[in-house]
Design a protein around this motif. Sequence first.
Motif, PDB file in Angstrom:
ATOM      1  N   PRO A 185       0.821  -1.217   0.000  1.00  0.00           N
ATOM      2  CA  PRO A 185       0.000   0.000   0.000  1.00  0.00           C
ATOM      3  C   PRO A 185       0.855   1.268   0.000  1.00  0.00           C
ATOM      4  O   PRO A 185       1.913   1.307   0.630  1.00  0.00           O
ATOM      5  N   VAL A 238      -3.096   5.238   2.139  1.00  0.00           N
ATOM      6  CA  VAL A 238      -3.418   4.718   3.477  1.00  0.00           C
ATOM      7  C   VAL A 238      -3.940   5.855   4.353  1.00  0.00           C
ATOM      8  O   VAL A 238      -4.987   5.736   4.995  1.00  0.00           O
ATOM      9  N   ALA A 275      -7.404   6.869   3.574  1.00  0.00           N
ATOM     10  CA  ALA A 275      -8.428   5.815   3.575  1.00  0.00           C
ATOM     11  C   ALA A 275      -9.521   6.136   4.606  1.00  0.00           C
ATOM     12  O   ALA A 275      -9.241   6.745   5.637  1.00  0.00           O
ATOM     13  N   ALA A 318       1.993   4.042  10.914  1.00  0.00           N
ATOM     14  CA  ALA A 318       1.772   3.357   9.632  1.00  0.00           C
ATOM     15  C   ALA A 318       3.103   2.983   8.986  1.00  0.00           C
ATOM     16  O   ALA A 318       3.252   1.886   8.434  1.00  0.00           O
ATOM     17  N   LEU A 361       4.265  -0.669   7.989  1.00  0.00           N
ATOM     18  CA  LEU A 361       4.587  -0.916   6.582  1.00  0.00           C
ATOM     19  C   LEU A 361       5.986  -1.530   6.451  1.00  0.00           C
ATOM     20  O   LEU A 361       6.206  -2.435   5.638  1.00  0.00           O
ATOM     21  N   ALA A 368      -4.902  -0.884   0.479  1.00  0.00           N
ATOM     22  CA  ALA A 368      -4.681   0.322   1.290  1.00  0.00           C
ATOM     23  C   ALA A 368      -5.734   0.427   2.389  1.00  0.00           C
ATOM     24  O   ALA A 368      -5.430   0.772   3.532  1.00  0.00           O
ATOM     25  N   GLU A 369      -6.993   0.093   2.074  1.00  0.00           N
ATOM     26  CA  GLU A 369      -8.068   0.201   3.060  1.00  0.00           C
ATOM     27  C   GLU A 369      -7.892  -0.841   4.175  1.00  0.00           C
ATOM     28  O   GLU A 369      -8.047  -0.536   5.359  1.00  0.00           O
ATOM     29  N   PHE A 425      -5.096  -2.218   5.092  1.00  0.00           N
ATOM     30  CA  PHE A 425      -3.921  -1.824   5.865  1.00  0.00           C
ATOM     31  C   PHE A 425      -4.278  -0.660   6.812  1.00  0.00           C
ATOM     32  O   PHE A 425      -3.866  -0.635   7.961  1.00  0.00           O
ATOM     33  N   ALA A 426      -5.068   0.288   6.311  1.00  0.00           N
ATOM     34  CA  ALA A 426      -5.482   1.435   7.132  1.00  0.00           C
ATOM     35  C   ALA A 426      -6.254   0.950   8.365  1.00  0.00           C
ATOM     36  O   ALA A 426      -6.104   1.497   9.462  1.00  0.00           O
TER      37      ALA A 426
END
Length: 453
Positions: free
Chosen positions: A9, A14, A17, A34, A38, A56-57, A59-60
Amino acid sequence: MTEALARLPKMDRVLDAPALAAVAWRREVIRRVAETLLAQLRARVRERGDTAVPSAEEFARSVAARLDALFDRHPTRVLNATGVLLHTNLGRAPWSRDAIEAAIAAAGACDLEVELGSGQRGSRFAWLRPALAAVIGAEDVHVVNNNAAALLLACTVLGQPGGVVLSHGQMVEIGDGFRVATMAAAGGCRIVGVGSTNRTHATDYEAALDPARGAPASAILWVHLSNFEQHGYVAEVALPQLAAIARARGVPLIADLGSGSLGEGLPPREPTIASYLEQGADLVLASGDKLLGGPQAGIIAGRAALVEPLRRHPMARALRPDKVTLAALHATATAHARRGAIALPLHRMVGLDPAQLQARAAAVAAAIPGATVAACEATIGGGSLPGDAMPSVAVRLEHGSPSALARQLRLGTPAVVGRVEGGALWLDLRTVEPDDDAALQAALQQALDRVAR
Ligand SMILES: *Cc1c(COP(=O)(O)O)cnc(C)c1O
C-alpha cells in the motif's frame, strides 16, 4: 517478491483511507505508526516471501487498530489469580486504598518541598524519613527509586577506594539477567569476590580486609539469598560474626535484604530489617514493594553517620523518588504504625483463613459449569523465602485446553492471570481482592463463552 513489494500500500492512499478519516489521533502520529507497520510488512515480504499484501483500506484498518491499542491505557488492571502474592510481572505489592488516595492527592500541587508553617523551602523527605525510621526501628532512613538503586548508591559511596567484599555464595541473580554484584559495581565500585560458591569463611573476609594487602576492601556487602537456597556441603559466615569482623577492621557492613519485612503480620521466618540491624548490619537495603507492602522504592536504613553521606552524594539526586511514590510510601508507613492488624493488601492476603477462601471459591465456582474448588498452595514471591508456601484454595477448571482458556482470561476485561498446571487452570483466590470476586466470575464466564465459540 518484487511484484508483491510493488503492490504494498502507498502511504498517501493509506492516510486518506476512510478507516483513518475520523480517528482521534494526529496525522503525523498516524503516519509514524503506519510507516512502522509498513516496514514490518515489507520485511515479511522480503524475508519470508509472503505475497499476501493487504489493500490500502485493509492496511489502514490495521493501522487504526494498532493506534487504538497503543494509546489505550497501559499498564492495565489485572486480577492476580496466580497465588503469588508479590508477583513482579504483575507489579508486586498492590497499594492500599490510603496509598492510592495519598498518591492522587500528591499528583497535583503539594507541599513536597515547602514547610507550610514557615513558608520556607523544605525537604521532600521531611515527614517520610522520621516516619519510616520509627516503623522500621532504625536510626536514620533514606529512600531511592528501588533496592537496586540503594545497592548502587551504598556501594558507590561506601565502597571507595578498596571496593566491597562479597562472598561468591551470595552473588545472586535477581531476575531478567540482573545480578547483585554487577549492579553494585555499576557506579565504579570494585567487587572483591571471596570464598567459593558453596563455602565462605571468616578468614576469607579477613584476608580481603587486611591492611597488609595493597588495597584492602573498604566495606563488606552481605546479600540475602532471596530466591534460592543452598543445601549440602555449605558454609557462610553468620551476620553477627561478619559484623564483628567489620567493626574490628573499621569498615561498614551493608546488608542487601531485598524483601524488607517489618515483622508484624508476616511469616516469622522472613528476616526483618530490624533483625539485620540488631545483628550488626550498619545499613540494610530493602525494596518498598516487596514485604513492606508499598510502592516501588529503595529503603536504606541504619546508622545516621553512614546514611548522611549517601543522602549528600550527587548520585542521590539522580536516584530520588517522585512525589507520588513518596506519598504512597508515607501512607504505607502509616499503616505499619497503626495499632491492630496491618491494613495493607499484602498483609490481608497473608492473613486470610483457608476456610474463608473455600467459601469464596465455592461462590465463584457455583455459577460456572465444570468449575471445581480445589486446595492449592500460594507463595509470597518477590524475594521472600523460596520455601514460604501457604495453604490456599483455587477455582479449578479442567478444560479441554487450559492454556487456551487462560489466554482468553488474560485478554478479557478485567484481565485475569491464573496458573496452568497438571492439565488444569487454577485461579487462586488468596491473591484476588474479595471485592473482585464478582468481576472474576463474570470474566471467567465470558472467557468460557469465547473459547466455546
Ligand atoms: C528484589 C531484590 C533486589 C532488587 O530490588 P528492586 O527493588 O527490585 O530493585 C535486590 N536485592 C535483593 C536481595 C532482592 O531480593
